[in-house]
Design a protein around this motif. Structure first.
Motif, PDB file in Angstrom:
ATOM      1  N   SER A  75       1.089  -1.178   0.116  1.00  0.00           N
ATOM      2  CA  SER A  75      -0.045  -0.205  -0.099  1.00  0.00           C
ATOM      3  C   SER A  75       0.887   1.223  -0.246  1.00  0.00           C
ATOM      4  O   SER A  75       2.081   1.598   0.070  1.00  0.00           O
ATOM      5  CB  SER A  75      -0.894   0.135   0.839  1.00  0.00           C
ATOM      6  N   ALA A  96      -3.102  -6.681   3.329  1.00  0.00           N
ATOM      7  CA  ALA A  96      -3.354  -5.268   2.098  1.00  0.00           C
ATOM      8  C   ALA A  96      -3.033  -5.497   0.768  1.00  0.00           C
ATOM      9  O   ALA A  96      -3.290  -3.469   0.294  1.00  0.00           O
ATOM     10  CB  ALA A  96      -1.889  -4.285   2.974  1.00  0.00           C
ATOM     11  N   ASP A  98      -3.343  -5.145  -3.097  1.00  0.00           N
ATOM     12  CA  ASP A  98      -4.639  -4.929  -3.896  1.00  0.00           C
ATOM     13  C   ASP A  98      -4.091  -5.265  -5.263  1.00  0.00           C
ATOM     14  O   ASP A  98      -5.455  -4.920  -6.295  1.00  0.00           O
ATOM     15  CB  ASP A  98      -5.725  -3.231  -3.385  1.00  0.00           C
ATOM     16  N   CYS A 100      -3.727  -7.843  -6.693  1.00  0.00           N
ATOM     17  CA  CYS A 100      -3.592  -9.152  -8.039  1.00  0.00           C
ATOM     18  C   CYS A 100      -5.285  -8.899  -7.838  1.00  0.00           C
ATOM     19  O   CYS A 100      -5.591  -9.022  -6.397  1.00  0.00           O
ATOM     20  CB  CYS A 100      -3.265 -10.095  -6.750  1.00  0.00           C
ATOM     21  N   LYS A 103      -7.962 -11.139  -5.686  1.00  0.00           N
ATOM     22  CA  LYS A 103      -8.365 -10.876  -4.326  1.00  0.00           C
ATOM     23  C   LYS A 103      -9.972  -9.930  -4.144  1.00  0.00           C
ATOM     24  O   LYS A 103     -10.401 -10.433  -3.309  1.00  0.00           O
ATOM     25  CB  LYS A 103      -7.674  -9.714  -3.372  1.00  0.00           C
ATOM     26  N   ARG A 104     -10.151  -9.789  -5.138  1.00  0.00           N
ATOM     27  CA  ARG A 104     -11.434  -9.820  -4.962  1.00  0.00           C
ATOM     28  C   ARG A 104     -12.440 -10.502  -4.982  1.00  0.00           C
ATOM     29  O   ARG A 104     -13.598  -9.786  -5.142  1.00  0.00           O
ATOM     30  CB  ARG A 104     -11.661  -8.312  -6.357  1.00  0.00           C
ATOM     31  N   THR A 109      -7.303 -14.315   2.147  1.00  0.00           N
ATOM     32  CA  THR A 109      -5.917 -14.787   1.690  1.00  0.00           C
ATOM     33  C   THR A 109      -5.892 -15.783   2.596  1.00  0.00           C
ATOM     34  O   THR A 109      -5.613 -16.003   3.938  1.00  0.00           O
ATOM     35  CB  THR A 109      -5.201 -13.474   2.513  1.00  0.00           C
ATOM     36  N   TRP A 168      -4.458 -16.110  -3.173  1.00  0.00           N
ATOM     37  CA  TRP A 168      -6.267 -16.074  -3.582  1.00  0.00           C
ATOM     38  C   TRP A 168      -6.405 -16.678  -4.086  1.00  0.00           C
ATOM     39  O   TRP A 168      -6.055 -17.709  -5.697  1.00  0.00           O
ATOM     40  CB  TRP A 168      -6.417 -14.708  -4.164  1.00  0.00           C
TER      41      TRP A 168
END
Length: 272
Positions: A75, A96, A98, A100, A103-104, A109, A168
């Motif tokens: 981040s 933390a 984002d 990849c 992950k959404r 994780t 993920w």
């Protein structure tokens, strides 16, 4: 809604869940089976030259080459990976991160399972459905088989550290893309450095190709000791068959057993 329609909708939702779908992208549903409105003749004649121009090849244009993934920052406020000094802090950085897209769509994780002081590190490909639900790698059928395999040479969860090349679950348990593996690769490299294992075991062809940076198949790679360099130290690395493959192909367990005996012999050698 009729009973049969409700039943079909329930089955469809169950299939969506199994495939990893957990959110609606649009505000309203789209009927993909509805016939689109036919364009008017004036619209067609106006668009045709434009489409032809777009379709015409241009010898000067070349597709860009894919850039090799560099170490990402988790981040804006996170320290560089080299400054992360513990596995616990690295896990926070991964959580933390984002960068990849997986992950959404994942529920959790899956960073690691086992002992973060272990000297045997096992690396698989990607989390599956059970792993995604529990947030730990290798806890489903393949994980239970892996635990039994390790037990035959005197190892249990307290003696090993288990992770994957990505953290993920890919939707529908599909194979991770090179971009997804590349996005997680810097974290995995730092994970290996921080654990500092005596031995690495790569579970399956995807993990072996990624970590060893090779295009050879698992049948050529397995049963041979390789070296993985972590901060100037060469770590003995052994590729073997993935437990999920062994569940589908029981006859291959004899090959995995030979690999396990090689691992046991190397650990006994290092203990002397």
């Amino acid at each position: 809604m009729s009973e049969s329609t409700a039943k079909n909708a329930s089955h469809l939702l169950a299939w969506y869940e199994a495939m990893g779908v957990d959110e609606a992208i649009g505000e309203t549903p789209v009927d993909r089976f509805a016939a689109p409105a036919a364009p008017s003749s004036s619209e067609f004649s106006a668009e045709e030259p434009k489409r032809a121009a777009e379709a015409a090849p241009d010898a000067r244009v070349r597709p860009p080459k894919a850039a090799r993934t560099s170490a990402p920052a988790a981040s804006a406020s996170a320290p560089p990976l080299a400054e992360i000094g513990t596995l616990a802090d690295l896990e926070k950085a991964v959580a933390a991160f984002d960068g990849c897209a997986l992950k959404r769509t994942a529920k959790n994780t899956c960073f690691s399972r086992g002992n973060d002081k272990a000297k045997v590190m096992l690396i698989g490909e990607a989390p599956g459905r059970d792993e995604d639900l529990q947030g730990k790698p290798f806890v489903g059928r393949a994980g239970r088989l892996l635990d039994k395999m390790l037990a035959t040479i005197g190892l249990d969860e307290s003696a090993v550290y288990i992770t994957n090349t990505i953290y993920w679950r890919p939707p529908g348990n599909r194979t991770p893309t090179a971009e997804e593996i590349g996005a997680c690769a810097p974290f995995l490299a730092r994970q290996i450095e921080l654990l500092d294992p005596l031995v690495i075991v790569l579970l399956g062809g995807a993990a072996a190709k990624s970590v060893l940076d090779t295009t050879e198949g698992i049948m050529r790679l397995r049963g041979k000791w390789k070296l993985y360099n972590a901060k100037g130290r060469d770590i003995p690395t052994l590729a073997t068959l993935h437990p999920a493959y062994l569940l589908r192909t029981p006859d291959a367990k004899r090959l995995a057993w030979r690999d396990l005996l090689m691992l046991k012999a190397r650990l006994e050698e290092l203990a002397q």
